[in-house]
Design an enzyme around this catalytic site. Structure first.
Site, PDB file in Angstrom:
ATOM      1  N   CYS A  19       0.838  -1.213   0.000  1.00  0.00           N
ATOM      2  CA  CYS A  19       0.000   0.000   0.000  1.00  0.00           C
ATOM      3  C   CYS A  19       0.866   1.252   0.000  1.00  0.00           C
ATOM      4  O   CYS A  19       0.550   2.247  -0.660  1.00  0.00           O
ATOM      5  CB  CYS A  19      -0.915   0.024   1.214  1.00  0.00           C
ATOM      6  SG  CYS A  19      -2.026  -1.369   1.285  1.00  0.00           S
TER       7      CYS A  19
HETATM    8  C1  BEZ Z   1       0.496  -4.664   1.806  1.00  0.00           C
HETATM    9  O1  BEZ Z   1      -0.063  -3.619   1.498  1.00  0.00           O
HETATM   10  O2  BEZ Z   1       1.696  -4.771   1.720  1.00  0.00           O
HETATM   11  C2  BEZ Z   1      -0.282  -5.846   2.243  1.00  0.00           C
HETATM   12  C3  BEZ Z   1      -1.474  -5.677   2.923  1.00  0.00           C
HETATM   13  C4  BEZ Z   1      -2.177  -6.773   3.356  1.00  0.00           C
HETATM   14  C5  BEZ Z   1      -1.663  -8.053   3.114  1.00  0.00           C
HETATM   15  C6  BEZ Z   1      -0.485  -8.214   2.420  1.00  0.00           C
HETATM   16  C7  BEZ Z   1       0.224  -7.105   1.983  1.00  0.00           C
END
Ligand code: BEZ
Length: 212
Positions: free
Chosen positions: A46
């Site tokens: 994210c």
């Molecule tokens: C991420 O944004 O890195 C992420 C969020 C939830 C699960 C796996 C990765």
């Protein structure tokens, strides 16, 4: 309930990193909009995504497209996370990020897919036209970051095909040949797309028409 292409985008009010939005549809009035969700704050993928969109903001602006993110964490968390996004990507958060701790927007847009996660949103993208109707949706899992250049490419196609009777072929990019939609007769096509090429009776191509 899932919203589908052609549906009017549901309206909502929300707190965002740029202040309160009383009506999403009023906020985007007259523009295209991209509403995109993130599983959580302070997560690695994210963080890279939010920075990538911030860097591309001038490209969305050129396309009269407002971008807005949503994450199910509260506003103070978003503000703290914004600093990390700048540290990691070098880009300031230059568009609103909705705080949706009660998951109102997430539910309204069916962004929680319980068999993936009961609590976090998937990576949804909604492209909404100036008529407030849904033009495109994408759904990615949490583990896969999105390609926002592809999103710009799709918006170019959506905008072109909303004003001309054309479609765009596989992997089309701005400036490349377009397809004349089958509902246009050859006679009409000759007027609108002089010199078009017939590859098959149902597949006629022509240079991209100029923006209206
Ligand atoms: C991420 O944004 O890195 C992420 C969020 C939830 C699960 C796996 C990765």
């Amino acid at each position: 309930m899932a919203i589908r292409l052609g549906d009017v985008a549901p309206d909502f009010s929300a707190d965002t990193t740029d202040g309160r939005i009383e009506s999403f549809l009023k906020w985007k009035e007259g523009s295209w909009a991209v509403l995109f969700s993130h599983p959580r704050d302070f997560t690695p993928v994210c963080t890279t995504e939010l920075g990538a969109v911030a860097k591309l903001k001038p490209e969305f602006d050129k396309r009269n497209t407002k971008v807005i993110g949503v994450s199910v964490d509260p506003l103070d968390s978003h503000h703290k996370w914004a600093g990390d996004i700048t540290d990691v990507t070098g880009a300031e958060l230059n568009y609103p990020l909705i705080a949706d701790p009660e998951r109102k927007v997430a539910q309204l847009y069916d962004m929680i897919h319980p068999n993936a996660s009961d609590t976090a949103t998937v990576r949804s993208v909604f492209v909404i036209g100036p008529d407030n109707k849904l033009k495109l949706t994408l759904t990615y899992p949490a583990s896969t970051g999105r390609n926002f250049l592809e999103l710009l490419r799709v918006i170019d196609s959506l905008q072109l095909t909303s004003t001309h009777q054309v479609a765009t072929p596989a992997d089309w990019k701005q400036g490349e040949d377009i397809i004349i939609v089958p509902s246009v007769s050859d006679e009409e096509a000759q007027k609108r797309f002089p010199g078009f090429i017939t590859k098959k009776p149902y597949l006629r191509v022509a240079p991209q028409p100029k923006a209206q």
